[in-house]
Write a protein that holds these residues in place. Structure first.
Motif, PDB file in Angstrom:
ATOM      1  N   UNK A 162       0.920  -1.202  -0.088  1.00 16.78           N
ATOM      2  CA  UNK A 162      -0.134  -0.156   0.089  1.00 16.78           C
ATOM      3  C   UNK A 162       0.873   1.057  -0.046  1.00 16.78           C
ATOM      4  N   UNK A 163       1.940   1.268   0.937  1.00 15.30           N
ATOM      5  CA  UNK A 163       2.522   2.635   0.964  1.00 15.30           C
ATOM      6  C   UNK A 163       3.554   2.934  -0.219  1.00 15.30           C
ATOM      7  N   UNK A 164       4.150   1.920  -0.728  1.00 17.42           N
ATOM      8  CA  UNK A 164       4.967   2.166  -1.930  1.00 17.42           C
ATOM      9  C   UNK A 164       3.983   2.452  -3.170  1.00 17.42           C
ATOM     10  N   UNK A 210      -3.815   9.703  -5.694  1.00 18.29           N
ATOM     11  CA  UNK A 210      -2.835   8.673  -5.585  1.00 18.29           C
ATOM     12  C   UNK A 210      -3.061   7.965  -4.405  1.00 18.29           C
ATOM     13  N   UNK A 211      -3.347   8.666  -3.263  1.00 18.83           N
ATOM     14  CA  UNK A 211      -3.560   7.922  -2.136  1.00 18.83           C
ATOM     15  C   UNK A 211      -5.030   7.304  -1.961  1.00 18.83           C
ATOM     16  N   UNK A 212      -6.010   8.017  -2.377  1.00 22.00           N
ATOM     17  CA  UNK A 212      -7.206   7.635  -2.575  1.00 22.00           C
ATOM     18  C   UNK A 212      -7.230   6.300  -3.434  1.00 22.00           C
ATOM     19  N   UNK A 213      -6.433   5.991  -4.240  1.00 21.73           N
ATOM     20  CA  UNK A 213      -6.658   4.888  -5.483  1.00 21.73           C
ATOM     21  C   UNK A 213      -5.849   4.080  -4.685  1.00 21.73           C
ATOM     22  N   UNK A 214      -4.943   4.046  -4.071  1.00 24.91           N
ATOM     23  CA  UNK A 214      -4.123   3.119  -3.401  1.00 24.91           C
ATOM     24  C   UNK A 214      -4.715   2.298  -2.268  1.00 24.91           C
TER      25      UNK A 214
END
Length: 474
Positions: free
Chosen positions: A427-429, A444-448
């Protein structure tokens, strides 16, 4: 005519079941219909977790209409992100308490169950006291580390001090409820959260806006009200622990440290705590990533979306807690097949619930966010986040049940390994690459998040099917 009578009979049976689940009592969950036992546990557990999420929503609503609303909303959100560390310890300890208490109750040893629960409380209070002191002292630094601006950090320092300083109340609220759930009396756990929330709803406007001799504390008032509300809920739990009417009969001697018992609980709790600390630290990293790329308003939008998401996810977590109790009690009663079937039934109900919530949140994201904020930019970011996050709701629901099944069996190590690989190595990478590499910013965070949660759930199901959890000793 016959169909009408049958419909009435079905409604009458469900209403009777609903009343029984809300009333609570001493029920043997190792016998009878599995669907009935899941419903008896799930209804109060879902309502309990819904009430836990209401704390943040009530605070979000009132502070979202303050003059410095973006600062206030960001502070509440970032503080909640940090408090997830407290929640992680509380949930980890709660999993150990539920597993041990449920196993002893299933084995028909209520005295051992009560003593184990009290030993868990000793451990939790000792740990939380240290965190509360550090959180109070370094409140401003915590907000700055999380990506808050200096102006926002100065504005929210007192809020953080009160919330972190009173974190032992959060711990007790979680842990006492875990003990009640492990004993099969989820109704008391639910009622304690209802009482705490009603008090919070009444006290929030009083301490935020002022009333009579009570001055208007603004954002700080939200922290005062929430801590007091939770404290009242803990008092209700203590009353029910010591009134001698439940399965668990608690004596003051149970609070004398039993080092063998403590070591046994810690052995289960440490992986459980790590399991959620891993996940919580991942969420903290994502919050910091959004704050540094999206600014104060971007961070406020993301935090608002998370509060809405948690409002709908926590009832699903409550439903999944039914699997933990049923697995623990049925393994204790040597009913292994019944324990496994309980997980499948609970998973089916949770998937149905989350599928319904997906449609509601996707269609209603826009009006929901206008209710909580009057800032256009914050509203737009939050709406976008909600619509993306809800795409993974069904997988969240299924994954919660499987994880809680492992935990209820006392196998807290397996979910810990899954979380480590899923959050920190995937998740973080993924979020970092999308935000920085593809220059997507907060998007990008929302998608991850839904992508990684789906992968974590798939992995959990595969490992659960192998069945090693059935052999766990508690």
């Amino acid at each position: 005519m016959e169909k009408t009578i049958q419909g009435r009979n079905v409604f009458s049976r469900f209403f009777t079941l609903l009343k029984q689940s809300l009333k609570g009592g001493n029920i043997d969950f190792t016998k009878g219909s599995i669907r009935r036992t899941v419903i008896l546990l799930a209804i109060p557990m879902m309502l309990e977790m819904m009430m836990e999420s209401v704390f943040a929503l009530v605070d979000l609503y009132f502070v979202g209409h303050l003059e410095n609303s973006s600062f206030a909303v960001q502070t509440v959100g970032l503080t909640e992100s940090v408090l997830t560390i407290i929640y992680s310890i509380a949930i980890g300890m709660s999993m150990a308490a539920t597993a041990v208490v449920a196993r002893r109750v299933g084995e028909k040893y209520p005295k051992a169950a009560a003593k184990a629960g009290m030993q868990a409380i000793i451990i939790a209070v000792a740990i939380t006291t240290v965190i509360a002191v550090l959180g109070f002292i370094y409140a401003t630094d915590i907000l700055l580390i999380m990506g808050s601006s200096e102006a926002s950090a100065a504005y929210g320092t007192n809020f953080v001090r009160i919330m972190m300083g009173g974190s032992f109340v959060i711990m007790l609220l979680f842990l006492f409820n875990a003990i009640f759930r492990g004993a099969g009396n989820a109704a008391i756990a639910m009622k304690s959260l209802w009482i705490a929330n009603i008090c919070n709803i009444i006290l929030c406007p009083i301490f935020i806006k002022g009333l009579g001799p009570i001055p208007a504390y603004g954002l700080t008032g939200a922290a005062i009200a929430t801590t007091l509300g939770r404290g009242i809920g803990v008092c209700y739990q203590l009353y029910n622990l010591f009134n001698g009417k439940g399965v668990l009969k608690v004596a003051l001697s149970y609070f004398i440290p039993d080092w063998e018992q403590i070591k046994s609980i810690v052995k289960i709790a440490v992986p459980g705590v790590l399991q959620f600390v891993i996940a919580s630290c991942s969420w903290i990293f994502l919050a910091q990533l959004v704050a540094t790329t999206g600014g104060d308003e971007g961070s406020a939008g993301y935090q608002s979306a998370l509060r809405i998401m948690m409002f709908f996810l926590l009832p699903a977590w409550g439903l999944s807690n039914a699997a933990a109790t049923l697995v623990g009690q049925n393994l204790g009663a040597k009913a292994i097949d019944r324990a496994e079937k309980s997980v499948f039934v609970t998973a089916k109900y949770n998937v149905i619930y989350m599928a319904s919530i997906t449609g509601i949140t996707f269609l209603a994201a826009d009006p929901i966010m206008w209710f909580f904020t009057n800032n256009t930019h914050v509203h737009d970011i939050a709406t976008q986040a909600i619509k993306i996050l809800c795409c993974g709701y069904v997988f969240y629901g299924l994954g919660m049940v499987i994880m809680n099944a492992f935990n209820g069996a006392g196998d807290t190590k397996t979910p810990t390994y899954i979380n480590f690989f899923g959050f920190w190595l995937f998740q973080i990478p993924l979020a970092y690459v999308l935000v920085k590499g593809f220059d997507l910013g907060p998007l990008g965070v929302f998608i991850a998040i839904p992508v990684s949660e789906t992968a974590i759930t798939a992995t959990s199901v595969i490992i659960f099917r192998k069945g090693k959890w059935k052999k766990t000793k508690v």
